[in-house]
Design a protein around this motif. Sequence first.
Motif, short mmCIF file in Angstrom:
data_model
loop_
_atom_site.label_atom_id
_atom_site.label_comp_id
_atom_site.label_asym_id
_atom_site.label_seq_id
_atom_site.Cartn_x
_atom_site.Cartn_y
_atom_site.Cartn_z
N ASP A 87 0.71 -1.21 -0.13
CA ASP A 87 0.09 0.21 0.02
C ASP A 87 0.73 1.41 0.13
O ASP A 87 0.62 2.30 0.45
CB ASP A 87 -1.06 -0.11 1.27
N PRO A 89 2.63 4.52 -1.00
CA PRO A 89 2.03 5.70 -2.19
C PRO A 89 2.77 5.79 -3.46
O PRO A 89 3.89 5.36 -3.29
CB PRO A 89 2.41 7.10 -1.23
N ALA A 164 -0.35 14.53 7.58
CA ALA A 164 -1.74 13.98 7.32
C ALA A 164 -2.50 15.11 6.50
O ALA A 164 -3.60 15.05 5.97
CB ALA A 164 -2.52 13.78 8.25
N SER A 190 4.92 14.08 2.84
CA SER A 190 3.27 13.91 2.58
C SER A 190 3.04 13.14 1.11
O SER A 190 3.84 13.43 0.38
CB SER A 190 2.52 15.22 2.73
N GLU A 191 1.86 12.39 1.37
CA GLU A 191 1.46 11.69 0.05
C GLU A 191 0.31 12.64 -0.59
O GLU A 191 0.03 12.28 -1.68
CB GLU A 191 1.11 10.31 0.24
N ARG A 202 -7.19 10.71 7.30
CA ARG A 202 -6.02 10.74 6.59
C ARG A 202 -4.83 10.55 7.73
O ARG A 202 -3.66 10.26 7.22
CB ARG A 202 -5.76 12.12 5.72
N ALA A 205 -3.41 6.95 7.40
CA ALA A 205 -3.04 6.74 6.21
C ALA A 205 -1.50 7.26 6.58
O ALA A 205 -0.45 6.64 5.93
CB ALA A 205 -3.50 7.49 5.01
N ARG A 206 -1.22 8.32 7.02
CA ARG A 206 0.06 9.06 7.42
C ARG A 206 0.78 8.19 8.13
O ARG A 206 2.01 7.85 7.97
CB ARG A 206 -0.38 10.28 8.17
N ARG A 208 0.77 4.77 8.34
CA ARG A 208 1.49 3.65 7.67
C ARG A 208 3.05 4.14 6.85
O ARG A 208 3.72 3.30 6.70
CB ARG A 208 0.77 3.21 6.64
#
Length: 360
Positions: A87, A89, A164, A190-191, A202, A205-206, A208
């Motif tokens: 997963d 980015p 995030a 950041s993605e 978010r 997600a950050r 990971r």
Amino acid sequence: MIPQVGGGTARMLVKYFGSAEKVFTAPKDVLEKVPRVGDALLKKILDHRAEALRQAEEVIRRAEKEEVQLLYYTNPLYPDRLRDLPDAPLLLYYKGNADLNASKAISVVGTRKSTDYGRVVTEQLIEGLVQHEALIISGLAFGIDIMAHKAAMKFGLPTVGVMANSVETVYPAAHQRDAEKMLQNGGLLSEFPFGTKPDAPRFPARNRIIAGMSDCTIVVESTSKGGSLISADIAHSYDREVMAVPGPITAETSQGCNQLIRSLKAVPYTKPKDLEELLNWDKALTPNSVPKARVPALDLSGFPEEEQRVLRVLHQAGPTHIDVLSRHTQFSMGQLSSVLFTLEMSGVVKAMPGKLFMLL
């Protein structure tokens, strides 16, 4: 930027064509032959290619203005530890000067409700990493995160804050000055594209990315349902090391850490040597080091090239952590695991506790 093209599909397309550029120039009859590209996805690609390129150009101009690096997953500067995770980015927005592929990288996370105990432990932990010149990664949040960044700056270690939201805006705003200092020896990552706000979904997600970029995630303080437990769980799922600082059983801010240790998801951290032994830092060969001692010759005839690369490292270095092997051989974790399995079955290599491998 093309609807219905997620990370997996994008990687598949780039692998099939050899580059992202060729995906955008391929004619319809060629795209139709690509596995997993049905009529609906084909139409999306063809209908949105031109607009996607226009939007991408705007992002590139904005990045140049903001002095932000755009790290696509094929970019050599993209974090290697992150690249092969399922997963990971596709694209990272990076502002700073730290090496995201430092030979040693540690994530330090914890509760926003930190205590003096957490502050003291965080400072001692970071100070213990100075001799290893480790990259310190955290989430720029209140509490343990910002303490880790500040301690890294205090002791002269590079530190990267994973956000995030998009990198042009610091959240929380109270950490604006610290974030600016981090750019001098570290960075912000950041993605999320420019203009993204820090919405609640978010943050996991950050987390990971924080877990995926490091050799080990250390939780300093955490409540029983703290967000840092998510980072620990993700790191555990990536087969990365996790450590937790034990604390008083009466302290709310130690419940999460004690829970991680009790459930065997984390190794207790009490002193720098705990981490050094876990990651084999006192013995392992690092990617930039060259063994100086003379080692008897090793007969590699009869072994395929992939196996020879692994055997050479183990022959020179002795018992070596799998993460160090991956970086030194430049194999992905999946590729390396396959080679090690074959060597184990052949009776040439032995797996040891702590994700170490040695020659027999």
